[in-house]
Design a protein around this motif. Structure first.
Motif, PDB file in Angstrom:
ATOM      1  N   PHE A   1       0.781  -1.262   0.157  1.00 48.65           N
ATOM      2  CA  PHE A   1       0.106  -0.052  -0.003  1.00 48.65           C
ATOM      3  C   PHE A   1       0.974   1.270  -0.186  1.00 48.65           C
ATOM      4  O   PHE A   1       0.494   2.305  -0.815  1.00 48.65           O
ATOM      5  CB  PHE A   1      -0.912  -0.066   1.246  1.00 48.65           C
ATOM      6  CG  PHE A   1      -1.769   1.414   1.260  1.00 48.65           C
ATOM      7  CD1 PHE A   1      -2.776   1.520   0.501  1.00 48.65           C
ATOM      8  CD2 PHE A   1      -1.282   2.338   2.195  1.00 48.65           C
ATOM      9  CE1 PHE A   1      -3.649   2.614   0.641  1.00 48.65           C
ATOM     10  CE2 PHE A   1      -1.923   3.718   2.433  1.00 48.65           C
ATOM     11  CZ  PHE A   1      -3.156   3.842   1.652  1.00 48.65           C
ATOM     12  N   GLU A   2       1.998   1.337   0.819  1.00 47.96           N
ATOM     13  CA  GLU A   2       2.806   2.509   0.785  1.00 47.96           C
ATOM     14  C   GLU A   2       3.375   2.608  -0.237  1.00 47.96           C
ATOM     15  O   GLU A   2       3.668   3.923  -0.968  1.00 47.96           O
ATOM     16  CB  GLU A   2       3.664   2.228   2.130  1.00 47.96           C
ATOM     17  CG  GLU A   2       2.987   2.672   3.305  1.00 47.96           C
ATOM     18  CD  GLU A   2       3.833   2.337   4.472  1.00 47.96           C
ATOM     19  OE1 GLU A   2       5.135   1.650   4.457  1.00 47.96           O
ATOM     20  OE2 GLU A   2       3.389   2.293   5.774  1.00 47.96           O
ATOM     21  N   MET A   3       3.971   1.558  -0.941  1.00 47.75           N
ATOM     22  CA  MET A   3       4.446   1.765  -2.133  1.00 47.75           C
ATOM     23  C   MET A   3       3.733   2.263  -3.464  1.00 47.75           C
ATOM     24  O   MET A   3       4.000   3.405  -4.114  1.00 47.75           O
ATOM     25  CB  MET A   3       5.058   0.413  -2.745  1.00 47.75           C
ATOM     26  CG  MET A   3       5.965   0.352  -4.308  1.00 47.75           C
ATOM     27  SD  MET A   3       6.610  -1.163  -4.596  1.00 47.75           S
ATOM     28  CE  MET A   3       5.059  -2.270  -4.630  1.00 47.75           C
ATOM     29  N   TRP A   4       2.387   2.088  -3.390  1.00 48.31           N
ATOM     30  CA  TRP A   4       1.255   2.269  -4.383  1.00 48.31           C
ATOM     31  C   TRP A   4       1.050   3.820  -4.096  1.00 48.31           C
ATOM     32  O   TRP A   4       0.931   4.577  -4.991  1.00 48.31           O
ATOM     33  CB  TRP A   4      -0.015   1.405  -4.315  1.00 48.31           C
ATOM     34  CG  TRP A   4      -0.988   2.005  -5.048  1.00 48.31           C
ATOM     35  CD1 TRP A   4      -1.377   1.804  -6.464  1.00 48.31           C
ATOM     36  CD2 TRP A   4      -2.219   2.577  -4.567  1.00 48.31           C
ATOM     37  NE1 TRP A   4      -2.366   2.521  -6.753  1.00 48.31           N
ATOM     38  CE2 TRP A   4      -2.931   2.965  -5.526  1.00 48.31           C
ATOM     39  CE3 TRP A   4      -2.534   3.383  -3.073  1.00 48.31           C
ATOM     40  CZ2 TRP A   4      -4.118   3.509  -5.580  1.00 48.31           C
ATOM     41  CZ3 TRP A   4      -3.835   3.836  -3.083  1.00 48.31           C
ATOM     42  CH2 TRP A   4      -4.392   4.078  -4.151  1.00 48.31           C
ATOM     43  N   ARG A   5       0.787   4.120  -2.724  1.00 45.30           N
ATOM     44  CA  ARG A   5       0.664   5.609  -2.336  1.00 45.30           C
ATOM     45  C   ARG A   5       1.822   6.466  -2.851  1.00 45.30           C
ATOM     46  O   ARG A   5       1.358   7.597  -3.219  1.00 45.30           O
ATOM     47  CB  ARG A   5       0.273   5.788  -0.967  1.00 45.30           C
ATOM     48  CG  ARG A   5      -1.106   5.421  -0.560  1.00 45.30           C
ATOM     49  CD  ARG A   5      -2.153   6.085  -1.389  1.00 45.30           C
ATOM     50  NE  ARG A   5      -2.425   7.434  -0.812  1.00 45.30           N
ATOM     51  CZ  ARG A   5      -2.783   8.520  -1.527  1.00 45.30           C
ATOM     52  NH1 ARG A   5      -3.378   8.066  -2.730  1.00 45.30           N
ATOM     53  NH2 ARG A   5      -2.928   9.484  -1.101  1.00 45.30           N
ATOM     54  N   LYS A   6       2.927   6.061  -2.851  1.00 47.04           N
ATOM     55  CA  LYS A   6       3.988   6.835  -3.149  1.00 47.04           C
ATOM     56  C   LYS A   6       4.171   7.036  -4.625  1.00 47.04           C
ATOM     57  O   LYS A   6       4.215   8.192  -4.922  1.00 47.04           O
ATOM     58  CB  LYS A   6       5.354   6.360  -2.622  1.00 47.04           C
ATOM     59  CG  LYS A   6       6.697   7.065  -2.743  1.00 47.04           C
ATOM     60  CD  LYS A   6       7.717   6.353  -2.278  1.00 47.04           C
ATOM     61  CE  LYS A   6       9.038   7.397  -2.473  1.00 47.04           C
ATOM     62  NZ  LYS A   6      10.205   6.455  -1.839  1.00 47.04           N
ATOM     63  N   ARG A   7       3.691   6.080  -5.431  1.00 44.60           N
ATOM     64  CA  ARG A   7       3.695   6.156  -6.740  1.00 44.60           C
ATOM     65  C   ARG A   7       2.561   6.962  -7.277  1.00 44.60           C
ATOM     66  O   ARG A   7       2.701   7.572  -8.226  1.00 44.60           O
ATOM     67  CB  ARG A   7       3.695   4.663  -7.274  1.00 44.60           C
ATOM     68  CG  ARG A   7       3.913   4.548  -8.792  1.00 44.60           C
ATOM     69  CD  ARG A   7       3.880   3.080  -9.339  1.00 44.60           C
ATOM     70  NE  ARG A   7       2.702   2.667  -9.375  1.00 44.60           N
ATOM     71  CZ  ARG A   7       2.098   1.688  -9.215  1.00 44.60           C
ATOM     72  NH1 ARG A   7       2.747   1.032  -8.223  1.00 44.60           N
ATOM     73  NH2 ARG A   7       0.637   1.362  -9.412  1.00 44.60           N
ATOM     74  N   VAL A   8       1.471   6.723  -6.843  1.00 44.52           N
ATOM     75  CA  VAL A   8       0.114   7.554  -7.308  1.00 44.52           C
ATOM     76  C   VAL A   8       0.057   9.040  -6.960  1.00 44.52           C
ATOM     77  O   VAL A   8      -0.726   9.598  -7.562  1.00 44.52           O
ATOM     78  CB  VAL A   8      -0.959   6.640  -7.143  1.00 44.52           C
ATOM     79  CG1 VAL A   8      -0.912   5.465  -7.982  1.00 44.52           C
ATOM     80  CG2 VAL A   8      -1.521   6.559  -5.802  1.00 44.52           C
ATOM     81  N   THR A   9       0.575   9.183  -5.684  1.00 44.57           N
ATOM     82  CA  THR A   9       0.355  10.557  -5.135  1.00 44.57           C
ATOM     83  C   THR A   9       1.062  11.743  -6.071  1.00 44.57           C
ATOM     84  O   THR A   9       2.276  11.661  -6.522  1.00 44.57           O
ATOM     85  CB  THR A   9       1.186  10.866  -4.023  1.00 44.57           C
ATOM     86  OG1 THR A   9       0.698   9.785  -2.844  1.00 44.57           O
ATOM     87  CG2 THR A   9       1.209  11.882  -3.417  1.00 44.57           C
ATOM     88  N   GLY A  10       0.214  12.684  -6.608  1.00 47.51           N
ATOM     89  CA  GLY A  10       0.622  13.788  -7.562  1.00 47.51           C
ATOM     90  C   GLY A  10       0.770  13.190  -8.970  1.00 47.51           C
ATOM     91  O   GLY A  10       1.066  13.769  -9.793  1.00 47.51           O
TER      92      GLY A  10
END
Length: 85
Positions: free
Chosen positions: A52-61
């Protein structure tokens, strides 16, 4: 926040669409009735914390996750699993 009842197959499809960089949150909302915060909450609940953290980092912005921020309209990839294909 009220969450619609979703079966495991539908949850898997939503996770797949959310994971794809070029599938906007609006497409998930249109097909499944989940807005962006609900989709994020579902991802948080269904994924391992590190994933989840990897995904959020990737899709944020990321511009491609929001229709209004995209700089392209034509030539989008459309999965055969997506409605209307």
């Amino acid at each position: 926040m009220k969450r619609p009842d979703l079966d495991s197959e539908t949850i898997d499809r939503i996770l797949e669409m959310a994971w794809e960089d070029r599938t906007p949150f609006e497409a998930i909302a249109l097909q499944f009735g989940l807005d962006e915060p609900q989709t994020i909450a579902l991802m948080r609940r269904e994924m391992k914390r590190s994933s989840f953290e990897m995904w959020r980092k990737r899709v944020t912005g990321r511009k491609t996750k929001h229709l209004k921020q995209r700089d392209f309209v034509e030539g989008r990839f459309r999965s055969q699993n997506q409605k209307g294909s």
